[in-house]
Write a protein that holds these residues in place. Structure first.
Motif, PDB file in Angstrom:
ATOM      1  N   LEU A   1       0.819  -1.215   0.000  1.00  0.00           N
ATOM      2  CA  LEU A   1       0.000   0.000   0.000  1.00  0.00           C
ATOM      3  C   LEU A   1       0.853   1.266   0.000  1.00  0.00           C
ATOM      4  O   LEU A   1       0.533   2.231  -0.702  1.00  0.00           O
ATOM      5  N   VAL A   2       1.926   1.272   0.758  1.00  0.00           N
ATOM      6  CA  VAL A   2       2.803   2.450   0.780  1.00  0.00           C
ATOM      7  C   VAL A   2       3.471   2.645  -0.579  1.00  0.00           C
ATOM      8  O   VAL A   2       3.541   3.765  -1.094  1.00  0.00           O
ATOM      9  N   ILE A   3       3.933   1.566  -1.185  1.00  0.00           N
ATOM     10  CA  ILE A   3       4.582   1.666  -2.495  1.00  0.00           C
ATOM     11  C   ILE A   3       3.584   2.137  -3.549  1.00  0.00           C
ATOM     12  O   ILE A   3       3.901   2.999  -4.374  1.00  0.00           O
ATOM     13  N   VAL A   4       2.364   1.609  -3.523  1.00  0.00           N
ATOM     14  CA  VAL A   4       1.346   2.029  -4.492  1.00  0.00           C
ATOM     15  C   VAL A   4       0.997   3.508  -4.305  1.00  0.00           C
ATOM     16  O   VAL A   4       0.905   4.250  -5.286  1.00  0.00           O
TER      17      VAL A   4
ATOM     18  N   VAL B   1       9.091   5.121 -12.370  1.00  0.00           N
ATOM     19  CA  VAL B   1       8.455   5.710 -11.186  1.00  0.00           C
ATOM     20  C   VAL B   1       8.182   4.633 -10.151  1.00  0.00           C
ATOM     21  O   VAL B   1       8.424   4.824  -8.950  1.00  0.00           O
ATOM     22  N   LEU B   2       7.688   3.472 -10.590  1.00  0.00           N
ATOM     23  CA  LEU B   2       7.430   2.359  -9.672  1.00  0.00           C
ATOM     24  C   LEU B   2       8.727   1.878  -9.020  1.00  0.00           C
ATOM     25  O   LEU B   2       8.771   1.630  -7.808  1.00  0.00           O
ATOM     26  N   PHE B   3       9.793   1.771  -9.797  1.00  0.00           N
ATOM     27  CA  PHE B   3      11.080   1.346  -9.250  1.00  0.00           C
ATOM     28  C   PHE B   3      11.570   2.347  -8.210  1.00  0.00           C
ATOM     29  O   PHE B   3      12.063   1.953  -7.145  1.00  0.00           O
ATOM     30  N   THR B   4      11.421   3.631  -8.507  1.00  0.00           N
ATOM     31  CA  THR B   4      11.852   4.669  -7.561  1.00  0.00           C
ATOM     32  C   THR B   4      11.068   4.578  -6.265  1.00  0.00           C
ATOM     33  O   THR B   4      11.641   4.610  -5.177  1.00  0.00           O
ATOM     34  N   ALA B   5       9.738   4.459  -6.362  1.00  0.00           N
ATOM     35  CA  ALA B   5       8.898   4.370  -5.161  1.00  0.00           C
ATOM     36  C   ALA B   5       9.252   3.127  -4.341  1.00  0.00           C
ATOM     37  O   ALA B   5       9.345   3.196  -3.107  1.00  0.00           O
ATOM     38  N   THR B   6       9.485   2.007  -5.001  1.00  0.00           N
ATOM     39  CA  THR B   6       9.823   0.771  -4.292  1.00  0.00           C
ATOM     40  C   THR B   6      11.196   0.873  -3.643  1.00  0.00           C
ATOM     41  O   THR B   6      11.374   0.518  -2.476  1.00  0.00           O
ATOM     42  N   SER B   7      12.167   1.380  -4.382  1.00  0.00           N
ATOM     43  CA  SER B   7      13.525   1.489  -3.867  1.00  0.00           C
ATOM     44  C   SER B   7      13.602   2.432  -2.673  1.00  0.00           C
ATOM     45  O   SER B   7      14.270   2.142  -1.677  1.00  0.00           O
TER      46      SER B   7
END
Length: 159
Positions: A20-23, A44-50
Motif C-alpha cells: 500500500l505504501v509503495i502504491v 516511477v514504480l522502481f523509484t517508489a519501491t527502492s
C-alpha cells in the motif's frame, strides 16, 4: 477496526503495508506536479519501491523530481527508515485502542514479552528517531545555508 487485523498474520500485514505504501508513493510520484521531466511508469514504480525499501537504488536522477516529488520521496524514506510496521502500529495506536489480537500481533512482531509496553516502545522509537534527525538537521544546516537560501538549506539538511 482491530477485529479486521486479527484475521491477518504478521507477515501478511507487513506485506500489505509495504504494498500500500509503495502504491501510494507510485501514484503520487506519477503526478505531473511531481516530475520535472516525463518518466516511464516502470521507472516511477522502481523509484517508489527502492525509496520505501531504503535500498538507495535509482534509475532516474533525483533532480528529475520537483519539490513535491522530493517531499514524497522524503516521506517514503521516513516510512521505510522507521520500519513500516513500527510506523503503522504507532499510527494505529493513536486513533484506536489496541485489541488483544492486535497487541499480541505487535508483541510477536517486536518480540515483546510484556504486551502492554508495545505502545510505549513504538512512541519511543518515533520520538528518538525524530530527535536524532532533528539534531542531524541542525548540524548540517550551517553547511547548506552557506550555499543555498534558508528554506532550501533547511530542506536539504533534513533530506
Amino acid at each position: 477496526m482491530g477485529k479486521y487485523f486479527s484475521y491477518l498474520s504478521v507477515g501478511r500485514l507487513l506485506s500489505l503495508s509495504f504494498f500500500l505504501v509503495i502504491v501510494c508513493g507510485y501514484m503520487l510520484l506519477s503526478l505531473p506536479m511531481a516530475q520535472l521531466i516525463p518518466m516511464s511508469p516502470l521507472n516511477v514504480l522502481f523509484t517508489a519501491t527502492s525509496v520505501t525499501c531504503v535500498a538507495g537504488l535509482r534509475v532516474v536522477p533525483i533532480e528529475s523530481f520537483s519539490f513535491f516529488g522530493h517531499l514524497v520521496i522524503f516521506a517514503l524514506m521516513q516510512i521505510g527508515g522507521l520500519g513500516l510496521m513500527t510506523f503503522s502500529l504507532f499510527l494505529f495506536s493513536l486513533f484506536s485502542q489496541f485489541g488483544l489480537a492486535t497487541t499480541v500481533m505487535a508483541g510477536k512482531l517486536l518480540d515483546f514479552e510484556i504486551m502492554n509496553r508495545v505502545k510505549f516502545f513504538l512512541g519511543m522509537v518515533v520520538a528518538i528517531t525524530l530527535v536524532v534527525e532533528g539534531i542531524g538537521t541542525m548540524l548540517l544546516y550551517p553547511f547548506f545555508a552557506a550555499v543555498f537560501p534558508w528554506h532550501k538549506a533547511l530542506f536539504y539538511a533534513a533530506f
